[in-house]
Design an enzyme around this catalytic site. Structure first.
Site, short mmCIF file in Angstrom:
data_model
loop_
_atom_site.label_atom_id
_atom_site.label_comp_id
_atom_site.label_asym_id
_atom_site.label_seq_id
_atom_site.Cartn_x
_atom_site.Cartn_y
_atom_site.Cartn_z
N ASP A 67 2.43 -26.34 -28.80
CA ASP A 67 1.69 -25.13 -29.16
C ASP A 67 2.15 -23.92 -28.36
OD1 ASP A 67 -0.24 -25.35 -31.23
OD2 ASP A 67 -1.49 -26.63 -29.96
N GLN A 126 -6.02 -29.75 -30.77
CA GLN A 126 -6.51 -28.77 -31.75
C GLN A 126 -7.68 -27.99 -31.16
OE1 GLN A 126 -4.98 -28.05 -34.60
NE2 GLN A 126 -6.47 -26.52 -35.23
N LYS A 140 -0.93 -30.49 -40.77
CA LYS A 140 0.15 -30.65 -39.77
C LYS A 140 0.75 -32.05 -39.88
CE LYS A 140 -1.85 -27.23 -36.63
NZ LYS A 140 -2.63 -26.93 -35.43
N1 GUN Z 1 -6.60 -23.61 -33.66
C1 GUN Z 1 -6.29 -22.51 -34.39
N2 GUN Z 1 -4.96 -22.30 -34.37
C2 GUN Z 1 -4.43 -23.27 -33.59
C3 GUN Z 1 -3.10 -23.58 -33.20
O1 GUN Z 1 -2.11 -22.90 -33.52
N3 GUN Z 1 -2.96 -24.68 -32.42
C4 GUN Z 1 -4.02 -25.42 -32.00
N4 GUN Z 1 -3.79 -26.47 -31.22
N5 GUN Z 1 -5.26 -25.16 -32.37
C5 GUN Z 1 -5.46 -24.08 -33.14
#
Ligand code: GUN
Length: 307
Positions: free
Chosen positions: A122, A99, A55
């Site tokens: 998100d 996350q 990311k």
């Molecule tokens: N863990 C697995 N997928 C995601 C996501 O799309 N965003 C976040 N913050 N954590 C995750």
């Protein structure tokens, strides 16, 4: 047989991601100043570390100012809430990404609720989920938004189609169903208690698998000619599982014998390739879009907040 595909078209997520990143980069270049995204990565979970690193790499590509905070795995809910509140009140931060998964002692729901909905890139906050459910989306969860982008950019029609989503999570299944509904598909959500799951799935023109079980969706779930979107990312370590999943891919089995692990989606790759008209491979299908949509959401959050 006429009308039944021999092998489905590959929907190349890496290519679509690159298209979107190039667009986002241009959009950011035209802004007065670049959006800022802060990720909070708790502990040392190896998969989460890779996701967050990717990311942050994408942020660099498109010109988003990014930062990662790395509190240790023994953090309390209160301490994490304090971090989130600091980010909420920091005007240089447009997007906050906590996350998941969080360690077991942390109340995940409370943390997600604490994120300012305007910075919730998100799209997990109930305010953003509610906006999506009422047909006025603001910040939409990235993986489901990525599924729609794949379909649209591959010229696959959605309106009037039967869409079946397997999985009812708040992160993927539910928002994916809502987005497909907004695109005028007829949507069915399936889950572990669905009666005769294969028969329901065989109705699907568009089948979305978001279950988290390696190669669970086999040929009896797939209507010939369906479009199959595989959201799963499962690491297999058992030889029998790998041999079943990759019965059509001897090279993959050979690589597993060297490495001891193999990555598979929720759909049996050979069955999906053979029966679908188009499908997302694992890896290189849905995954790259999640990151691209996060970049898009970060720009959207910055624009919405800064006016
Ligand atoms: N863990 C697995 N997928 C995601 C996501 O799309 N965003 C976040 N913050 N954590 C995750």
């Amino acid at each position: 047989m006429i009308g039944i595909p021999v092998s489905g078209r590959i929907l190349n997520g890496n290519q679509i991601r690159d298209e979107i990143l190039a667009e986002v980069k241009q959009e950011i270049a035209a802004l007065a100043y670049p959006p800022g995204l802060t990720a909070v990565l708790v502990g040392e979970d190896p998969a989460s570390q890779i996701y967050v690193r990717n990311k942050m790499k994408a942020c660099e590509t498109v010109g988003i100012r990014s930062k990662t905070l790395r509190p240790s795995a023994d953090i309390t809910t209160e301490q994490l809430l304090a971090i989130v509140r600091d980010l909420n009140s920091d005007d240089s931060v447009d997007g906050i990404l906590v996350q998941l998964p969080l360690p077991p002692q942390v109340d995940t729901q409370q943390v997600l609720l604490a994120v300012d909905p305007a910075k919730d890139v998100d799209g997990f906050h109930p305010v953003n989920m509610g906006a999506l459910a009422t047909g006025a989306p603001q910040l939409v969860p990235c993986t489901p938004a990525g599924l729609i982008e794949i379909l649209k950019r591959s010229d696959i029609p959605i309106a009037g189609k039967q869409a079946v989503v397997i999985g009812r999570s708040n992160i993927v299944g539910k928002p994916a169903a809502l987005l497909l509904l907004m695109e005028n598909a007829t949507v069915t959500i399936c889950h572990s208690r669905t009666a005769d799951l294969p028969a329901v799935c065989r109705q699907a023109d568009i089948l979305v698998a978001a279950i988290g079980r390696g190669a669970m969706v086999t040929r009896d779930y797939i209507k010939p000619g369906a479009v199959v979107l595989d959201v799963g990312m499962n690491r297999l370590t058992d030889a029998a599982d790998v041999e079943r999943a990759f019965s059509a891919h001897p090279a993959k089995i050979a690589r597993f014998r060297e490495k001891g692990t193999a990555l598979v989606g929720d759909v049996h790759p050979g069955d999906m390739e053979e029966l679908s008209s188009a499908y997302t491979p694992v890896p290189g299908g849905v995954g790259p879009l999640t990151i691209a949509m996060l970049m898009k959401n970060s720009v959207r959050a910055a624009k919405l907040r800064r006016g």
